[in-house]
Design a protein around this motif. Structure first.
Motif, PDB file in Angstrom:
ATOM      1  N   GLU A 234       0.651  -1.305  -0.008  1.00  0.00           N
ATOM      2  CA  GLU A 234      -0.147  -0.329   0.193  1.00  0.00           C
ATOM      3  C   GLU A 234       1.293   1.174  -0.223  1.00  0.00           C
ATOM      4  O   GLU A 234       0.682   2.461  -0.848  1.00  0.00           O
ATOM      5  CB  GLU A 234      -0.799  -0.253   1.239  1.00  0.00           C
ATOM      6  N   GLY A 237       2.669   1.845  -3.574  1.00  0.00           N
ATOM      7  CA  GLY A 237       1.479   2.340  -4.547  1.00  0.00           C
ATOM      8  C   GLY A 237       1.093   3.482  -4.252  1.00  0.00           C
ATOM      9  O   GLY A 237       0.888   4.284  -5.248  1.00  0.00           O
ATOM     10  N   GLN A 246      -1.601  -3.647 -16.550  1.00  0.00           N
ATOM     11  CA  GLN A 246      -1.024  -5.208 -15.713  1.00  0.00           C
ATOM     12  C   GLN A 246      -0.504  -6.039 -16.884  1.00  0.00           C
ATOM     13  O   GLN A 246       0.455  -6.768 -16.763  1.00  0.00           O
ATOM     14  CB  GLN A 246      -1.932  -5.631 -14.880  1.00  0.00           C
ATOM     15  N   SER A 253      -0.169  -5.604 -11.217  1.00  0.00           N
ATOM     16  CA  SER A 253      -1.003  -4.150 -10.711  1.00  0.00           C
ATOM     17  C   SER A 253      -0.951  -4.477  -9.244  1.00  0.00           C
ATOM     18  O   SER A 253      -0.890  -5.613  -7.923  1.00  0.00           O
ATOM     19  CB  SER A 253      -2.104  -4.159 -10.786  1.00  0.00           C
ATOM     20  N   HIS A 254      -0.666  -3.442  -8.490  1.00  0.00           N
ATOM     21  CA  HIS A 254      -0.794  -2.930  -6.758  1.00  0.00           C
ATOM     22  C   HIS A 254      -2.097  -3.044  -5.916  1.00  0.00           C
ATOM     23  O   HIS A 254      -1.404  -4.488  -5.107  1.00  0.00           O
ATOM     24  CB  HIS A 254      -0.599  -1.484  -6.491  1.00  0.00           C
ATOM     25  N   GLN A 255      -3.581  -3.350  -7.463  1.00  0.00           N
ATOM     26  CA  GLN A 255      -4.247  -3.631  -6.043  1.00  0.00           C
ATOM     27  C   GLN A 255      -4.672  -5.510  -6.439  1.00  0.00           C
ATOM     28  O   GLN A 255      -4.997  -5.979  -5.194  1.00  0.00           O
ATOM     29  CB  GLN A 255      -5.475  -3.761  -7.612  1.00  0.00           C
ATOM     30  N   SER A 256      -3.675  -5.955  -7.510  1.00  0.00           N
ATOM     31  CA  SER A 256      -3.885  -7.548  -7.556  1.00  0.00           C
ATOM     32  C   SER A 256      -3.620  -8.382  -6.985  1.00  0.00           C
ATOM     33  O   SER A 256      -3.197  -9.186  -6.564  1.00  0.00           O
ATOM     34  CB  SER A 256      -3.285  -7.905  -9.145  1.00  0.00           C
ATOM     35  N   ILE A 258      -1.924  -6.876  -3.986  1.00  0.00           N
ATOM     36  CA  ILE A 258      -2.396  -6.702  -2.014  1.00  0.00           C
ATOM     37  C   ILE A 258      -3.355  -7.587  -2.015  1.00  0.00           C
ATOM     38  O   ILE A 258      -3.608  -8.738  -1.136  1.00  0.00           O
ATOM     39  CB  ILE A 258      -3.126  -5.482  -1.776  1.00  0.00           C
ATOM     40  N   ALA A 259      -4.787  -7.609  -3.230  1.00  0.00           N
ATOM     41  CA  ALA A 259      -5.807  -8.386  -3.227  1.00  0.00           C
ATOM     42  C   ALA A 259      -5.158 -10.273  -2.706  1.00  0.00           C
ATOM     43  O   ALA A 259      -5.683 -11.153  -1.522  1.00  0.00           O
ATOM     44  CB  ALA A 259      -6.604  -8.598  -4.061  1.00  0.00           C
TER      45      ALA A 259
END
Length: 279
Positions: A234, A237, A246, A253-256, A258-259
């Motif tokens: 986080e 990012g 991506q 990606s940061h979102q992928s 982190i999930a």
């Protein structure tokens, strides 16, 4: 007709080239995170380790000559202490790793970077420490991730993939050039570019995901909170800002990311709890 030609002749040749001399292996145990993908290696581990050691010593020598190596004793001690704890638990993935000739140094640079070369050659840049201001748990997440790359021998795997892709591009470029009447170099460039997007980049993302998952387990086993990997990314990012799409990136990606980390950090939470209870 041309597509038929490519299907009947060019593509099988390319497949044969890529399949030549392939050797699959399992570099690590799966651990609690279940990283058990078989890897194809075209380059020997010894050769990669020798090259890595040489490159590492040259890089550290260059940093030292410019007075950029290990300038802050407290930073160095902090990094080495965390790495030492992580090294102890690498045996959970491969029994030989604790006995590698590990080296750990801190380089003064504004870059947000850290890496671990094959064979356990670690470098952390001061930019990562000073800009992100990571907790010890977050720094362990970074270092666990980088050490995971070395445990999985991703550098060796990548070297073999690139060698295979270059051979395939050369052969395929000649075939396409001869048939379509274009320069063979152009055909090679076309195949190389498509191969990079269709094969190399997706595999790079897979390697990153493997390193993330193994990294949180290493941290947990060493007594560092695996949830810190989430807060670390986080922070990354916020600092990194915009990213390329991506599918054009060698990293998730940061979102992928982190999930995925949320799932696997939770999976190794019992290991962290056990490590914290140990004397």
């Amino acid at each position: 007709m041309r597509s038929c030609f490519l299907r009947q002749w060019a593509l099988p040749v390319l497949a044969a080239v890529l399949a030549t001399a392939c050797a699959t292996t399992r570099t690590t145990g799966g651990g609690s995170v279940g990283v058990d993908r078989e890897q194809t290696m075209l380059v020997s581990s010894a050769a990669v380790d020798r090259s890595a050691a040489k490159a590492y010593h040259e890089a550290m020598g260059a940093a030292q000559s410019r007075n950029l190596l290990n300038r802050d004793p407290q930073q160095l001690e902090r990094v080495r202490t965390i790495v030492k704890r992580l090294i102890t638990v690498t045996a959970a993935f491969r029994s030989d790793a604790p006995a590698w000739r590990w080296e750990v140094n801190v380089v003064s640079s504004k870059e947000l970077n850290a890496w671990c070369m094959p064979g356990g050659k670690v470098a952390v840049y001061t930019g990562l420490i000073e800009q992100l201001r990571p907790t010890d748990d977050e720094l362990a997440a970074v270092l666990g991730h980088e050490i995971a790359h070395a445990l999985r021998e991703h550098g060796r795997e990548k070297a073999g993939q690139e060698a295979g892709l270059n051979v395939a591009a050369a052969v395929g470029g000649a075939l396409i050039g001869a048939y379509f009447g274009i320069d063979a170099g152009l055909g090679q460039s076309m195949i190389g570019g498509v191969g990079d997007l269709a094969f190399m980049r997706p595999n790079s993302r897979e390697m990153e995901q493997e390193a993330d998952r193994i990294g949180v387990e290493l941290a947990a086993r060493a007594g560092y909170d695996p949830q810190a990997a989430i807060s670390l990314w986080e922070k990354m990012g916020r600092v990194a800002g915009g990213q390329p799409p991506q599918w054009l990136s060698t990293h998730p990606s940061h979102q992928s990311r982190i999930a995925d980390l949320r799932v696997y950090a939770q999976r190794v939470q019992p290991l962290y709890s056990a490590a914290r209870r140990s004397p």
